[in-house]
Design an enzyme around this catalytic site. Structure first.
Site, PDB file in Angstrom:
ATOM      1  N   THR A  11      23.540 -12.809  59.338  1.00  0.00           N
ATOM      2  CA  THR A  11      24.169 -11.581  59.827  1.00  0.00           C
ATOM      3  C   THR A  11      25.006 -11.862  61.071  1.00  0.00           C
ATOM      4  O   THR A  11      26.167 -11.441  61.167  1.00  0.00           O
ATOM      5  CB  THR A  11      23.092 -10.533  60.167  1.00  0.00           C
ATOM      6  OG1 THR A  11      22.308 -10.274  59.014  1.00  0.00           O
ATOM      7  CG2 THR A  11      23.727  -9.236  60.651  1.00  0.00           C
ATOM      8  N   THR A  12      24.430 -12.599  62.031  1.00  0.00           N
ATOM      9  CA  THR A  12      25.123 -12.896  63.271  1.00  0.00           C
ATOM     10  C   THR A  12      26.327 -13.798  63.024  1.00  0.00           C
ATOM     11  O   THR A  12      27.292 -13.782  63.792  1.00  0.00           O
ATOM     12  CB  THR A  12      24.162 -13.564  64.276  1.00  0.00           C
ATOM     13  OG1 THR A  12      22.966 -12.781  64.341  1.00  0.00           O
ATOM     14  CG2 THR A  12      24.757 -13.649  65.663  1.00  0.00           C
ATOM     15  N   TYR A  23      22.583  -1.970  50.086  1.00  0.00           N
ATOM     16  CA  TYR A  23      23.312  -0.864  49.431  1.00  0.00           C
ATOM     17  C   TYR A  23      22.675  -0.432  48.116  1.00  0.00           C
ATOM     18  O   TYR A  23      22.554   0.760  47.840  1.00  0.00           O
ATOM     19  CB  TYR A  23      24.796  -1.219  49.208  1.00  0.00           C
ATOM     20  CG  TYR A  23      25.613  -0.028  48.736  1.00  0.00           C
ATOM     21  CD1 TYR A  23      26.031   0.937  49.640  1.00  0.00           C
ATOM     22  CD2 TYR A  23      25.912   0.149  47.394  1.00  0.00           C
ATOM     23  CE1 TYR A  23      26.752   2.045  49.209  1.00  0.00           C
ATOM     24  CE2 TYR A  23      26.627   1.251  46.950  1.00  0.00           C
ATOM     25  CZ  TYR A  23      27.044   2.192  47.862  1.00  0.00           C
ATOM     26  OH  TYR A  23      27.749   3.295  47.454  1.00  0.00           O
ATOM     27  N   TYR A  62      14.316 -12.237  54.037  1.00  0.00           N
ATOM     28  CA  TYR A  62      14.836 -11.592  55.254  1.00  0.00           C
ATOM     29  C   TYR A  62      14.823 -10.087  55.046  1.00  0.00           C
ATOM     30  O   TYR A  62      15.539  -9.561  54.191  1.00  0.00           O
ATOM     31  CB  TYR A  62      16.248 -12.114  55.532  1.00  0.00           C
ATOM     32  CG  TYR A  62      16.979 -11.511  56.713  1.00  0.00           C
ATOM     33  CD1 TYR A  62      16.340 -10.800  57.715  1.00  0.00           C
ATOM     34  CD2 TYR A  62      18.360 -11.685  56.825  1.00  0.00           C
ATOM     35  CE1 TYR A  62      17.027 -10.270  58.782  1.00  0.00           C
ATOM     36  CE2 TYR A  62      19.071 -11.168  57.897  1.00  0.00           C
ATOM     37  CZ  TYR A  62      18.402 -10.463  58.870  1.00  0.00           C
ATOM     38  OH  TYR A  62      19.112  -9.925  59.936  1.00  0.00           O
ATOM     39  N   ARG A  85      19.826  -2.408  58.441  1.00  0.00           N
ATOM     40  CA  ARG A  85      21.139  -2.752  57.899  1.00  0.00           C
ATOM     41  C   ARG A  85      21.235  -2.541  56.391  1.00  0.00           C
ATOM     42  O   ARG A  85      22.312  -2.275  55.876  1.00  0.00           O
ATOM     43  CB  ARG A  85      21.465  -4.219  58.202  1.00  0.00           C
ATOM     44  CG  ARG A  85      21.920  -4.467  59.633  1.00  0.00           C
ATOM     45  CD  ARG A  85      22.387  -5.900  59.794  1.00  0.00           C
ATOM     46  NE  ARG A  85      22.885  -6.160  61.129  1.00  0.00           N
ATOM     47  CZ  ARG A  85      24.155  -6.056  61.493  1.00  0.00           C
ATOM     48  NH1 ARG A  85      25.071  -5.688  60.622  1.00  0.00           N
ATOM     49  NH2 ARG A  85      24.523  -6.320  62.741  1.00  0.00           N
ATOM     50  N   LYS A 127      11.651 -13.636  57.462  1.00  0.00           N
ATOM     51  CA  LYS A 127      12.192 -13.124  58.722  1.00  0.00           C
ATOM     52  C   LYS A 127      12.043 -11.611  58.671  1.00  0.00           C
ATOM     53  O   LYS A 127      12.667 -10.937  57.845  1.00  0.00           O
ATOM     54  CB  LYS A 127      13.662 -13.516  58.879  1.00  0.00           C
ATOM     55  CG  LYS A 127      14.323 -12.905  60.110  1.00  0.00           C
ATOM     56  CD  LYS A 127      15.821 -13.228  60.164  1.00  0.00           C
ATOM     57  CE  LYS A 127      16.487 -12.554  61.360  1.00  0.00           C
ATOM     58  NZ  LYS A 127      17.957 -12.816  61.411  1.00  0.00           N
ATOM     59  N   ILE A 155      13.938 -15.919  64.860  1.00  0.00           N
ATOM     60  CA  ILE A 155      15.333 -16.170  64.468  1.00  0.00           C
ATOM     61  C   ILE A 155      16.170 -15.244  65.331  1.00  0.00           C
ATOM     62  O   ILE A 155      16.210 -14.031  65.119  1.00  0.00           O
ATOM     63  CB  ILE A 155      15.539 -15.959  62.968  1.00  0.00           C
ATOM     64  CG1 ILE A 155      14.670 -16.963  62.190  1.00  0.00           C
ATOM     65  CG2 ILE A 155      17.014 -16.136  62.598  1.00  0.00           C
ATOM     66  CD1 ILE A 155      14.750 -16.840  60.680  1.00  0.00           C
TER      67      ILE A 155
END
Length: 292
Positions: free
Chosen positions: A44-45, A107, A133, A138, A161, A203
């Site tokens: 994501t980052t 989504y 994850y 999100r 995660k 993380i």
């Protein structure tokens, strides 16, 4: 099992949005030299959502080349399509990644059985260690501990995660007592408490700007030294807040640019950090001893 501080590395970009591979090399070296345990590339980052497939794979490959075996590289390969996740995970394995990090399909809002079948299918298709994850904020999808327990029985699914940021969830996951299964925080603000409760690492977004301090804090927390971990984390608490003043990775990329480590490049629909947050991020950097 990888333990400790694992940086969720940004993908540095120039002002025009192109990937800055020179800055990427410097960031990888800086983070490794500061004591990070591993690198997550294009999570994501790392703006996985705005890189195309070719760029995604190339950033992972270059990160692996620069790391040169000094630390493991975990490739972000999740997708909301199971076929795409298999493709990205296969590409990461071919590039030499040590493991893959796969976000819950966003989504689509799959039920728990859909999550189980998705991750099992990817794991059976690509023989590489895989870390689940969960980040409901999100994805609009929350993978429950019972589903994690089922997936932990799949041989190459090796960890989770968890980024819900809820300590009750942390305790529920630790209580599963899953053998040889790593639990990582994905929420810097609660990471210390999570590791003291039994998680194996963090993380981390904050580790982009403060890799050495995060490495020391995680080591202390995993060792059960609550006092030492709290003392280190006190100087990082401002960063844990300020780096999420706007959606990640907007603030952390601004912070790295303010530190002179990269340009401030982002890709639409992400935009530069609003000026109203600049002084808050600067103050957090000063508190952590990263700016004069």
């Amino acid at each position: 099992m990888i333990t400790g501080s694992i940086v969720a590395l940004v993908t540095p970009m120039r002002a025009d949005g192109s990937v800055d591979h020179e800055a990427l090399g410097k960031l990888v070296d800086r983070t490794i030299e500061a004591g990070t345990s591993a690198i997550v590339s294009v999570g994501t980052t790392g703006e996985s959502a705005t890189l195309d497939v070719a760029e995604h794979t190339e950033v992972i490959r270059r990160t692996i080349d620069i790391a040169a075996g000094r630390v493991p590289v975990i490739a972000g390969t999740g997708a909301n399509s199971t076929r795409e996740a298999i493709h990205l995970t296969s590409a990461a394995k071919a590039a030499g990644a040590d493991a893959a990090l796969l976000v819950t399909p966003y989504y689509n809002k799959p039920p728990q059985e859909g999550l189980y079948r998705h991750f099992r299918t990817v794991a059976e298709a690509v023989d590489i260690p895989q870390i689940l994850y969960n980040v409901p904020g999100r994805t609009a999808c929350d993978m429950l501990p019972s589903t994690v327990a089922r997936l932990a029985e799949v041989p190459n699914i090796v960890g989770l995660k968890e980024a819900l940021g809820d300590l009750d969830r942390v305790r529920d996951l630790v209580a599963l007592d899953l053998p040889d299964f790593a639990l990582y925080s994905g929420d810097d603000a609660t990471a210390r408490a999570s590791m003291l409760a039994g998680f194996h690492g963090d993380i981390s977004v904050t580790a982009n700007v403060a890799p050495e301090a995060m490495a020391r804090m995680c080591a202390a927390a995993i060792a059960g030294d609550a006092e030492a971990a709290a003392a280190i984390d006190a100087d990082l608490a401002g960063l844990h807040r300020a780096l999420f003043a706007e959606p990640n990775p907007i603030p952390v990329k601004w912070a790295l640019a303010e530190m002179g480590l990269m340009e401030e490049g982002l890709r639409l629909p992400l935009v530069p950090l609003d000026e109203m947050h600049h002084e808050d991020v600067r103050a957090a950097l000063r508190m952590a001893g990263l700016l004069a």
